[in-house]
Structures are given as C-alpha cells and as structure tokens.
Design a protein around this motif. Structure first.
Motif, short mmCIF file in Angstrom:
data_model
loop_
_atom_site.label_atom_id
_atom_site.label_comp_id
_atom_site.label_asym_id
_atom_site.label_seq_id
_atom_site.Cartn_x
_atom_site.Cartn_y
_atom_site.Cartn_z
N PRO A 111 -2.09 15.52 -5.89
CA PRO A 111 -2.48 16.36 -4.75
C PRO A 111 -2.50 15.61 -3.42
N GLY A 112 -2.59 14.30 -3.48
CA GLY A 112 -2.61 13.53 -2.24
C GLY A 112 -1.22 13.26 -1.67
N GLY A 113 -0.18 13.64 -2.43
CA GLY A 113 1.18 13.36 -1.99
C GLY A 113 1.37 11.87 -1.73
N GLU A 114 2.13 11.56 -0.69
CA GLU A 114 2.38 10.15 -0.36
C GLU A 114 1.38 9.60 0.65
N ALA A 119 0.84 -1.20 0.00
CA ALA A 119 0.00 0.00 0.00
C ALA A 119 0.88 1.25 0.00
N GLU A 120 1.93 1.23 0.80
CA GLU A 120 2.85 2.35 0.86
C GLU A 120 3.51 2.56 -0.51
N GLY A 121 3.87 1.46 -1.17
CA GLY A 121 4.48 1.54 -2.49
C GLY A 121 3.53 2.12 -3.52
N VAL A 122 2.26 1.72 -3.46
CA VAL A 122 1.25 2.28 -4.37
C VAL A 122 1.15 3.78 -4.16
N ALA A 123 1.13 4.21 -2.91
CA ALA A 123 1.02 5.64 -2.61
C ALA A 123 2.26 6.40 -3.09
N MET A 124 3.42 5.77 -2.97
CA MET A 124 4.65 6.42 -3.46
C MET A 124 4.56 6.69 -4.96
N MET A 125 3.91 5.77 -5.68
CA MET A 125 3.76 5.95 -7.13
C MET A 125 2.89 7.16 -7.44
N ALA A 126 2.04 7.56 -6.47
CA ALA A 126 1.14 8.69 -6.66
C ALA A 126 1.66 9.95 -5.95
N ALA A 127 2.95 9.95 -5.63
CA ALA A 127 3.50 11.03 -4.79
C ALA A 127 3.39 12.41 -5.43
N ASP A 128 3.33 12.46 -6.77
CA ASP A 128 3.28 13.76 -7.44
C ASP A 128 1.85 14.24 -7.67
#
Ligand code: 5GP
Ligand code: ZN
Length: 119
Positions: A82-85, A71-80
């Motif tokens: 508006p939700g950031g990481e 889950a953390e890795g998925v969020a890292m992919m979306a880091a750029d």
C-alpha cells in the motif's frame, strides 16, 4: 576499515553478529531493523564507522548519497504494498533526538501509507 570494538553495527558489517541484509553498495549496507515500526523498516549504514549523519556528511558525502540510493532500493522492493515506492528516511542525530546506536544509520520506513510515527 575503521571499526569501533563495541559498535554493534560494525559487528554486523564484519559478519560477527547476524543481520537480515537486503542490499549492499560499495560503501554501505541495508538490513532489517530488529524492532520494525512499519511493514518495511530497514537501516541503511556506511560500512565505515561514523558517529552520526552530520559527521558522515562532513567526511564523506558520497557515502551519504549511497545511503539514500539504498533507501530508494529498499522502497522499490516494497513497491507492491500500500505504500507503493514511497519511503521515509530518518536519521536520529544525538541521544536527545532518539539516537541509541552511535554508528550512523538511516531508518527506511515503507510498505504502508505512513502516519507520523518517528522511528
Ligand atoms: P536509533 O534509536 O539509534 O535511531 O535506532 C537504532 C535502531 O537499531 C533501533 O530501531 C533498533 O531496533 C535497531 N537495532 C538495535 N540493535 C539491533 C541489532 O542488533 N540488529 C538490528 N537489525 N537492529 C538493531
Ligand atoms: Zn560502528
């Protein structure tokens, strides 16, 4: 590996039905939800079949930790975005809580500033 013949997520693990897999780990995979509720909405599941998160936690807490890592890795992919990481990780446990697929899965929601919109 234990599989359940009618389980749609076991079929995704086995490659018998297609899914947009975005990450894998030793005992788990992450793939995009077919009906996204956020700009990034993935499901993290163990490759072995457990009915719900309580059963997984009791049987294999290390794999539950793998789901959190994915889950953390998925969020890292979306880091750029508006939700950031930041990300939300939801497990519906039982039909009355909204569980419709009885192969444990965490909903990873990310990619925007999240309101209260349970998956
Ligand atoms: P639940 O309600 O059990 O917590 O969530 C099940 C989730 O699985 C739903 O968000 C639904 O959109 C997703 N889903 C159901 N069938 C499929 C499928 O065949 N492929 C993918 N990628 N997602 C699915
Ligand atoms: Zn299954």
């Amino acid at each position: 590996m234990e599989t359940v013949a009618d389980c749609i997520f076991c079929k995704i693990v086995a490659g018998e039905i297609p899914a947009d897999i975005v990450a894998t780990s030793t005992g788990a995979i992450a793939f995009r939800d077919i009906n996204p509720k956020a700009p990034v909405h993935c499901l993290v599941i163990p490759t072995e079949h457990y009915e719900n998160v309580a059963e997984l936690a009791a049987a294999d807490p290390e794999v539950l930790a793998e789901l959190v890592g994915l889950a953390e890795g998925v969020a890292m992919m979306a880091a750029d975005t508006p939700g950031g990481e930041s990300f939300r990780l939801i497990f519906n446990n039982g039909a009355e809580a909204g569980q419709a697929v009885f192969h444990v899965h965490g909903h990873v929601l990310a990619g925007e500033k999240l309101g209260w919109n349970p998956a």
